[in-house]
Scaffold this motif. Structure first.
Motif, short mmCIF file in Angstrom:
data_model
loop_
_atom_site.label_atom_id
_atom_site.label_comp_id
_atom_site.label_asym_id
_atom_site.label_seq_id
_atom_site.Cartn_x
_atom_site.Cartn_y
_atom_site.Cartn_z
N GLU A 287 0.83 -1.21 0.00
CA GLU A 287 0.00 0.00 0.00
C GLU A 287 0.86 1.26 0.00
O GLU A 287 0.58 2.21 -0.73
N ILE A 288 1.90 1.25 0.82
CA ILE A 288 2.77 2.42 0.91
C ILE A 288 3.49 2.66 -0.41
O ILE A 288 3.57 3.80 -0.89
N VAL A 289 4.01 1.59 -0.99
CA VAL A 289 4.71 1.72 -2.28
C VAL A 289 3.77 2.31 -3.33
O VAL A 289 4.14 3.22 -4.09
N TYR A 290 2.53 1.80 -3.38
CA TYR A 290 1.57 2.30 -4.37
C TYR A 290 1.23 3.77 -4.12
O TYR A 290 1.20 4.57 -5.06
N LYS B 180 10.54 11.44 -5.72
CA LYS B 180 10.52 10.84 -4.39
C LYS B 180 9.43 11.49 -3.55
O LYS B 180 9.24 12.70 -3.61
N VAL B 181 8.75 10.67 -2.78
CA VAL B 181 7.70 11.17 -1.89
C VAL B 181 8.02 10.69 -0.48
O VAL B 181 8.21 9.50 -0.24
N GLN B 182 8.11 11.63 0.47
CA GLN B 182 8.42 11.28 1.85
C GLN B 182 7.20 10.69 2.55
O GLN B 182 6.06 11.06 2.27
N PHE B 183 7.50 9.80 3.51
CA PHE B 183 6.43 9.07 4.18
C PHE B 183 6.75 8.88 5.66
O PHE B 183 7.90 8.61 6.01
N ILE B 184 5.74 9.03 6.52
CA ILE B 184 5.89 8.80 7.95
C ILE B 184 4.83 7.81 8.41
O ILE B 184 3.64 8.00 8.13
N ILE C 32 8.31 -3.66 8.63
CA ILE C 32 8.66 -2.28 8.98
C ILE C 32 10.14 -2.03 8.73
O ILE C 32 10.52 -0.95 8.24
N ARG C 33 10.97 -3.01 9.03
CA ARG C 33 12.41 -2.84 8.79
C ARG C 33 12.69 -2.64 7.30
O ARG C 33 13.54 -1.84 6.91
N ARG C 34 11.95 -3.36 6.46
CA ARG C 34 12.11 -3.18 5.00
C ARG C 34 11.66 -1.78 4.58
O ARG C 34 12.31 -1.13 3.76
N ILE C 35 10.54 -1.34 5.13
CA ILE C 35 10.02 0.00 4.81
C ILE C 35 11.04 1.07 5.17
O ILE C 35 11.26 2.03 4.42
N LEU C 36 11.70 0.90 6.32
CA LEU C 36 12.62 1.92 6.82
C LEU C 36 13.98 1.89 6.12
O LEU C 36 14.83 2.75 6.39
N LYS C 37 14.20 0.93 5.26
CA LYS C 37 15.44 0.95 4.46
C LYS C 37 15.43 2.10 3.46
O LYS C 37 16.48 2.54 3.01
N ASP C 38 14.23 2.58 3.14
CA ASP C 38 14.10 3.74 2.26
C ASP C 38 14.36 4.99 3.10
O ASP C 38 13.64 5.25 4.07
N PRO C 39 15.37 5.79 2.77
CA PRO C 39 15.69 6.99 3.57
C PRO C 39 14.59 8.03 3.56
O PRO C 39 14.62 8.96 4.38
N ASP C 40 13.64 7.92 2.65
CA ASP C 40 12.53 8.87 2.59
C ASP C 40 11.35 8.42 3.45
O ASP C 40 10.28 9.02 3.40
#
Length: 389
Positions: A141-144, A157-161, A174-182
């Motif tokens: 969902e986040i990637v989309y 690039k789109v930042q996400f929290i 979550i660890r995979r999601i946080l590998k993206d610096p954005d």
């Protein structure tokens, strides 16, 4: 914006005042359910309340940030009349309850829990969760959503929290999601801790009127840089997919990476003529629960059969309209190759329902037989398309 949130994460702790102010976004039923003894009922209201708390807290804290131009209003702050859902409706809009939606031809493509604008006009968004359940699904969902917002606003690039009332930072997803610096993750105190600060009677004293903040932005101030005609994009993709299905297209693992990203996730291939439905039921088994529908039952109980294909999985889905009812049954493929009813599509999902209603029969017997013999049905474990040379 991400670095600002990371530096100020310790300030992102809902206070008693924030918790009370957030209740202005709740309906009367949700306020009552917030202290319900039934766990399921309480959790549903709690999710809405926590989402509103994060919104109120970010709205407050953003006053001290030069990096954040503003926060998109939602809930009680979504002023004005909401446009009625209809075919041809595209882009950022509010739902009736004030949620932020991205719509394509009337259907909801994505919901954005929190939408922010940076000082440079860039867009960032937030997702807000209160449970580790279904976290596995959140990654896709986040990637989309990142790609969709990047597509609309012309951002590479789109930042996400990701905000959560439980610490889920150790989960593999979550660890995979946080590998993206954005991307960033912020955990707050639990909803139970916050609720213990309140008296159930207090929440009825807060007004539902819009709250004034210098950082509050209307949804209309988030201007997309790209024109967005989802139906046109869908029809282009449909032509491409149908051409492959009818011209010996084969299915291969993965994608080349050279394809231009499209917001279209589902192709509505078309409705079948009655004779084509009979061809379909001679080859495909439909089930409702454990009951296996006979070809005659499909013929007499359903007034329309629509074929769709989810992409990029290249997975077929059928929507069967119940005779005399405004309801479609969504039939999804099982491991044994049969199609089982997963859920119903009614006017509660109005945009998508209207699109299904607008589809007229276009798939005859020859086309249907060709599709059923295509790799979409004969090679279900492979994804992506490539024309056979």
């Amino acid at each position: 914006m991400i670095s600002w949130f990371s530096r100020n994460r310790t300030s992102l702790c809902p206070t008693r005042e924030i918790a009370l102010r957030a209740t202005r976004h709740l309906s009367r039923v949700q306020k009552r359910n917030l202290f319900s003894e039934d766990p399921g009922t309480m959790k549903a209201a709690e999710g809405r309340w926590y989402e509103s708390m994060i919104y109120e807290m970010v709205l407050d804290l953003s006053r001290n940030s030069n990096d954040i131009r503003g926060v998109a209003g939602k809930g009680a702050d979504a002023r004005g009349r909401k446009p009625q859902i209809g075919l041809g409706q595209n882009g950022l809009l509010h739902s009736r309850s004030g949620d932020i939606k991205v719509r394509g031809n009337g259907q909801d493509l994505a919901e954005v829990d929190l939408l922010l604008m940076g000082s440079d006009g860039s867009i960032a968004f937030g997702e807000i969760v209160t449970s580790p359940a279904n976290i596995r699904d959140i990654e896709d969902e986040i990637v989309y959503k990142k790609k969709l917002l990047g597509y609309l606003f012309g951002q590479d690039k789109v930042q996400f929290i990701l905000f959560s009332s439980v610490d889920i930072s150790r989960m593999a997803t979550i660890r995979r999601i946080l590998k993206d610096p954005d991307n960033a993750f912020i955990a707050t105190n639990s909803c139970e801790e916050i609720r213990n600060l309140l008296d159930p009677q207090e929440i009825w004293e807060w007004s539902e009127k819009p709250f004034h903040s210098p950082k509050l932005l209307s949804i209309q101030e988030f201007l997309a840089t790209r024109s967005f005609d989802y139906k046109q994009l869908h029809d282009q993709k449909r032509k491409e997919v149908l051409d492959l299905l009818l011209n010996d297209g084969v299915v291969v693992k993965g994608k080349s990476g050279r394809e231009k990203w499209s917001p279209v996730k589902k192709i509505l291939v078309g409705a079948l003529y009655p004779n084509a439905v009979r061809i379909l039921t001679s080859k495909i088994v439909f089930r409702i629960g454990e009951h296996r529908l006979t070809p005659r039952e499909v013929d007499t109980q359903f007034g329309k059969v629509v074929l769709a294909i989810n992409i990029p999985e290249a997975e077929p889905v059928f929507y069967l309209k119940l005779q005399g009812k405004r309801e479609y049954l969504k039939m999804v493929r099982q491991k044994d190759g049969t199609f089982r009813c997963e859920s119903a599509r009614t006017k509660k999902m109005l945009g998508f329902f209207l699109w299904l209603e607008s589809i007229q029969p276009t798939l005859g017997t020859v086309v249907t037989q060709k599709i059923l013999s295509s790799p979409v049905f004969t090679a279900p474990l492979l994804t992506g398309y490539r024309r056979r040379k």
